[in-house]
Design a protein around this motif. Structure first.
Motif, PDB file in Angstrom:
ATOM      1  N   SER A   1      -2.129 106.771  36.013  1.00 59.20           N
ATOM      2  CA  SER A   1      -1.335 105.946  36.930  1.00 59.20           C
ATOM      3  C   SER A   1      -0.043 105.459  36.288  1.00 59.20           C
ATOM      4  CB  SER A   1      -2.159 104.759  37.436  1.00 59.20           C
ATOM      5  OG  SER A   1      -2.420 103.847  36.385  1.00 59.20           O
ATOM      6  N   GLY A   2       0.017 105.493  34.954  1.00 62.25           N
ATOM      7  CA  GLY A   2       1.217 105.049  34.243  1.00 62.25           C
ATOM      8  C   GLY A   2       2.179 106.168  33.894  1.00 62.25           C
ATOM      9  N   GLY A   3       1.981 107.371  34.432  1.00 57.82           N
ATOM     10  CA  GLY A   3       2.918 108.465  34.220  1.00 57.82           C
ATOM     11  C   GLY A   3       2.524 109.453  33.136  1.00 57.82           C
ATOM     12  N   GLN A   4       1.340 109.311  32.533  1.00 58.79           N
ATOM     13  CA  GLN A   4       0.839 110.236  31.517  1.00 58.79           C
ATOM     14  C   GLN A   4       1.813 110.425  30.355  1.00 58.79           C
ATOM     15  OE1 GLN A   4      -0.429 113.899  33.379  1.00 58.79           O
ATOM     16  NE2 GLN A   4      -1.271 112.807  35.109  1.00 58.79           N
ATOM     17  N   LYS A   5       2.299 109.319  29.798  1.00 60.04           N
ATOM     18  CA  LYS A   5       3.250 109.380  28.688  1.00 60.04           C
ATOM     19  C   LYS A   5       2.639 110.135  27.509  1.00 60.04           C
ATOM     20  CE  LYS A   5       6.049 106.445  25.705  1.00 60.04           C
ATOM     21  NZ  LYS A   5       6.415 105.049  25.392  1.00 60.04           N
ATOM     22  N   LYS A   6       3.416 111.101  26.996  1.00 62.26           N
ATOM     23  CA  LYS A   6       2.963 111.865  25.833  1.00 62.26           C
ATOM     24  C   LYS A   6       4.156 112.284  25.001  1.00 62.26           C
ATOM     25  CE  LYS A   6       1.006 114.816  28.693  1.00 62.26           C
ATOM     26  NZ  LYS A   6       1.662 114.483  29.949  1.00 62.26           N
ATOM     27  N   ILE A   7       3.905 112.477  23.710  1.00 59.43           N
ATOM     28  CA  ILE A   7       4.926 112.967  22.793  1.00 59.43           C
ATOM     29  C   ILE A   7       4.300 114.073  21.947  1.00 59.43           C
ATOM     30  CG2 ILE A   7       6.254 110.813  22.696  1.00 59.43           C
ATOM     31  CD1 ILE A   7       4.893 110.250  19.997  1.00 59.43           C
ATOM     32  N   VAL A   8       5.138 114.983  21.484  1.00 59.78           N
ATOM     33  CA  VAL A   8       4.682 116.061  20.612  1.00 59.78           C
ATOM     34  C   VAL A   8       5.342 115.848  19.256  1.00 59.78           C
ATOM     35  CG1 VAL A   8       4.535 118.548  20.256  1.00 59.78           C
ATOM     36  CG2 VAL A   8       4.400 117.610  22.576  1.00 59.78           C
ATOM     37  N   LEU A   9       4.521 115.852  18.218  1.00 61.42           N
ATOM     38  CA  LEU A   9       4.958 115.541  16.864  1.00 61.42           C
ATOM     39  C   LEU A   9       4.678 116.704  15.928  1.00 61.42           C
ATOM     40  CD1 LEU A   9       3.329 112.007  16.878  1.00 61.42           C
ATOM     41  CD2 LEU A   9       5.771 112.510  17.194  1.00 61.42           C
ATOM     42  N   LYS A  10       5.361 116.704  14.792  1.00 54.47           N
ATOM     43  CA  LYS A  10       5.209 117.759  13.792  1.00 54.47           C
ATOM     44  C   LYS A  10       4.103 117.411  12.807  1.00 54.47           C
ATOM     45  CE  LYS A  10      10.082 119.093  13.761  1.00 54.47           C
ATOM     46  NZ  LYS A  10      11.293 119.182  12.909  1.00 54.47           N
ATOM     47  N   GLY A  11       3.218 118.387  12.599  1.00 55.70           N
ATOM     48  CA  GLY A  11       2.182 118.266  11.582  1.00 55.70           C
ATOM     49  C   GLY A  11       2.391 119.345  10.539  1.00 55.70           C
ATOM     50  N   ASN A  12       2.118 119.027   9.276  1.00 56.04           N
ATOM     51  CA  ASN A  12       2.439 119.981   8.205  1.00 56.04           C
ATOM     52  C   ASN A  12       1.255 120.798   7.696  1.00 56.04           C
ATOM     53  OD1 ASN A  12       1.051 118.220   6.515  1.00 56.04           O
ATOM     54  ND2 ASN A  12       2.916 117.228   5.782  1.00 56.04           N
ATOM     55  N   GLY A  13       0.077 120.632   8.303  1.00 54.98           N
ATOM     56  CA  GLY A  13      -1.047 121.447   7.848  1.00 54.98           C
ATOM     57  C   GLY A  13      -2.374 120.942   8.364  1.00 54.98           C
ATOM     58  N   GLU A  14      -3.405 121.753   8.167  1.00 54.78           N
ATOM     59  CA  GLU A  14      -4.733 121.406   8.664  1.00 54.78           C
ATOM     60  C   GLU A  14      -5.260 120.123   8.043  1.00 54.78           C
ATOM     61  OE1 GLU A  14      -9.273 123.143   9.006  1.00 54.78           O
ATOM     62  OE2 GLU A  14      -7.668 124.519   8.443  1.00 54.78           O
ATOM     63  N   LYS A  15      -5.059 119.924   6.750  1.00 59.25           N
ATOM     64  CA  LYS A  15      -5.565 118.709   6.101  1.00 59.25           C
ATOM     65  C   LYS A  15      -4.986 117.458   6.748  1.00 59.25           C
ATOM     66  CE  LYS A  15      -6.687 120.636   1.601  1.00 59.25           C
ATOM     67  NZ  LYS A  15      -6.443 120.601   0.167  1.00 59.25           N
ATOM     68  N   GLN A  16      -3.703 117.497   7.069  1.00 56.96           N
ATOM     69  CA  GLN A  16      -3.076 116.345   7.714  1.00 56.96           C
ATOM     70  C   GLN A  16      -3.707 116.092   9.090  1.00 56.96           C
ATOM     71  OE1 GLN A  16       0.975 116.668   9.222  1.00 56.96           O
ATOM     72  NE2 GLN A  16       1.405 114.586   8.507  1.00 56.96           N
ATOM     73  N   LEU A  17      -3.898 117.139   9.881  1.00 56.17           N
ATOM     74  CA  LEU A  17      -4.499 116.961  11.201  1.00 56.17           C
ATOM     75  C   LEU A  17      -5.920 116.430  11.097  1.00 56.17           C
ATOM     76  CD1 LEU A  17      -1.931 118.557  12.004  1.00 56.17           C
ATOM     77  CD2 LEU A  17      -3.317 119.688  13.728  1.00 56.17           C
ATOM     78  N   GLN A  18      -6.676 116.909  10.128  1.00 54.47           N
ATOM     79  CA  GLN A  18      -8.031 116.405   9.916  1.00 54.47           C
ATOM     80  C   GLN A  18      -8.006 114.917   9.559  1.00 54.47           C
ATOM     81  OE1 GLN A  18     -10.844 117.920  10.509  1.00 54.47           O
ATOM     82  NE2 GLN A  18     -10.410 120.097  10.449  1.00 54.47           N
TER      83      GLN A  18
END
Length: 112
Positions: free
Chosen positions: A43-60
């Motif tokens: 209902s609030g417009g589905q605010k989203k951003i896409v960011l840079k990740g530098n590798g699997e360890k960081q995402l984990q």
């Protein structure tokens, strides 16, 4: 309310592949959110951003932080049908959740 999607920059995804992985992450995390959070985000417009990740360890690591903060999250592993090896972690979505809590997890990352 917002959602942040962290996409890896170190694996050379093409533009279409990147878009698909970001979409998979966004929808998967949304489906894991509680009904009230889903409704508020929608209902609030589905605010989203896409960011840079530098590798699997960081995402984990970021996924672990999201879990500790009580946020819905989704790590995407590629099926390996096109550009990447099967099981390659490509993206992480954090939220939807309160903007301040999502920023606590992902606020130090750069925009994609």
């Amino acid at each position: 309310m917002k959602q942040a999607i962290v996409a890896r920059t170190d694996i050379g995804m093409g533009t279409g592949k990147l878009a698909a992985q970001v979409a998979h992450a966004s929808l998967s995390a949304y489906e894991k959110a509680e009904t009230a959070a889903r409704n508020e985000w929608k209902s609030g417009g589905q605010k989203k951003i896409v960011l840079k990740g530098n590798g699997e360890k960081q995402l984990q690591r970021l996924a672990d932080e999201a879990r500790r903060e009580g946020l819905p999250y989704a790590l995407v592993r590629d099926a390996g049908h096109t550009q990447l090896e099967p099981g390659t972690v490509t993206a992480l979505a954090v939220g939807p959740g309160g903007e301040n809590v999502v920023d606590k997890v992902t606020g130090d990352l750069s925009l994609y």
